[in-house]
Design a protein around this motif. Sequence first.
Motif, PDB file in Angstrom:
ATOM      1  N   VAL A 274       0.709  -1.248   0.064  1.00  0.00           N
ATOM      2  CA  VAL A 274      -0.128   0.037  -0.071  1.00  0.00           C
ATOM      3  C   VAL A 274       0.798   1.180   0.027  1.00  0.00           C
ATOM      4  CG1 VAL A 274      -1.747  -1.249   1.133  1.00  0.00           C
ATOM      5  CG2 VAL A 274      -0.096   0.044   2.530  1.00  0.00           C
ATOM      6  N   HIS A 278      -2.667   5.401   1.278  1.00  0.00           N
ATOM      7  CA  HIS A 278      -3.605   4.567   1.907  1.00  0.00           C
ATOM      8  C   HIS A 278      -3.419   4.730   3.509  1.00  0.00           C
ATOM      9  CE1 HIS A 278      -3.151   2.327  -2.077  1.00  0.00           C
ATOM     10  NE2 HIS A 278      -4.487   2.565  -1.925  1.00  0.00           N
ATOM     11  N   VAL A 295     -12.273   3.002   3.435  1.00  0.00           N
ATOM     12  CA  VAL A 295     -10.852   3.352   2.508  1.00  0.00           C
ATOM     13  C   VAL A 295     -10.855   2.224   1.689  1.00  0.00           C
ATOM     14  CG1 VAL A 295      -8.315   3.575   2.783  1.00  0.00           C
ATOM     15  CG2 VAL A 295      -9.612   4.905   4.621  1.00  0.00           C
ATOM     16  N   LEU A 297      -8.539  -0.063  -0.358  1.00  0.00           N
ATOM     17  CA  LEU A 297      -7.214  -0.585  -0.624  1.00  0.00           C
ATOM     18  C   LEU A 297      -7.023  -1.307  -1.848  1.00  0.00           C
ATOM     19  CD1 LEU A 297      -7.255  -1.914   3.123  1.00  0.00           C
ATOM     20  CD2 LEU A 297      -6.012   0.207   2.262  1.00  0.00           C
TER      21      LEU A 297
END
Length: 528
Positions: A274, A278, A295, A297
Amino acid sequence: MTGPPAATAAVRVAVRRCLADLPAGAAVAAAVSGGADSLALAAALAFLRPGAAALVVDHGLQADSAEIAARAAGQCRSLGLSAKILAPARGVRAGGPEAAGRRTRYAALDAAAEELDLEAVLLGHTLDDQAETVLLGLARGSGARALAGMAEVRGRYRRPLLALDRATVRQACAEAGLPAWEDPHNRDPAYARVRVRDDVLPLLERELGPGVAANLARSAGQLRADADALDALATEAADAAGPTPACAQLAATPAAVRARVLKRWAEQQCGMPVTSAHVEALRALVDDWHGQGAVALPGGVRAVRRDGRLEAPGPTAGPTPGPTRTARARPPPPTSPARAATSLGAVRDVPPEIERILISEEDIASKVAELAARVDADYVGREVLLVGVLKGAVMFMADLARALRTPVSMEFMAVTSYGSSTSSSGVVRILKDLDREIADKHVLVVEDIIDSGLTLSWLLRNMRSRGPASVEVVALLRKPEAAKVNVPVNYVGFDIASEFVVGYGLDYAERYRDLPFVGLLRPDVHEI
């Protein structure tokens, strides 16, 4: 009795110290390219551990690479080492040559180390290599781990020469009477590392005084100790937090440790690296909570805050808030039958300067959907950074982005454009650079049209010098007859004749970009 020359002695001492914890009979090898650094390393290893091994990786990047590898292996055997040439690992999907070569090299070395049961593989990186790595990390805005540079020991790999400058190591190679191969890539200014080596570091030494490279390397060592300590604390905190970390507990953790815990947790959830974006979005869920959404990912995984804990329910088929987008259903290609025909009489508002429609709006929409499907199939489980070449690629890039299911982000770059001319000069000047780093990202360059290939060839070299995970090209149009250089393009919409076309982003003197089709401009207009 006199001892060895100074440079030879320095390299031998460095290698002896590096191997001091290994028993005399331990299986050890040096990775050898045929360059001066690796040959000096091989010579020192042969002196200290007669009968040790040399591993020569043939990347196959030059026409005479097999000959270069064979010569390096022969030099190692003349020193008393056993030599094994490692064939290049085929099928490794790569971006720039540096990143691709690194992955290929380590894959081959890992396989050989397992086969030969090696306890250590020695690498020939020097103090100058370390300084270049630190400077590149600074320029890319990297964190402490990247700025810590290369570790002297990591697993089976050891770098005994990190405290020695390149000049000393190369002098040791000359003292051993070993002719060294010079990799042409090491002098190609298209690569950022080469520009740092040949231009930036010498400038810093001139302006700030000698010792800059050594100071950078020393800073890397200090940062590595700090990063190791923070990583150890983060591991303890992550283990204590478990699979659904309590946000209150994380918020009470020092910021540097919390960021590492979040990064580790996110990568465990999605199974891939990530970015800092992120991690920052996850941090907001922890200590700046105001009811925000999930969020996104990589891999379509959503991270949410629920009952005061972080959770990742799994992949989603629809878009969710966050720094990136998750996979989504492909929209049907837009059609406009009234404007899709190739005869001028069936299309309204066609400028009189257009001689005929070459590619209809309907055909463009169908091709965009086809290209998007191919990209989706090739990038399963990965995020793609679309880099649009301004201004012509804007229309194509917007439609392509909407058609893709693959999570994407966007960047734009502007280089020397046609202006009022009808052909490419090949002289490249950056008018607008990227707004962020592309290191370790999967980059897809979006082009409206490829004619001579000169500008695109330069642009790809520039992109690959920035360390992306991969770089590929998607182009709506290509003119094979106009090509002056061979540029590999994975995704091409239409091959067309070498004629002057406008529309769908393509212009003449900044006109006609808004046309929904690609049309042929009348010669009397552009040949004035």
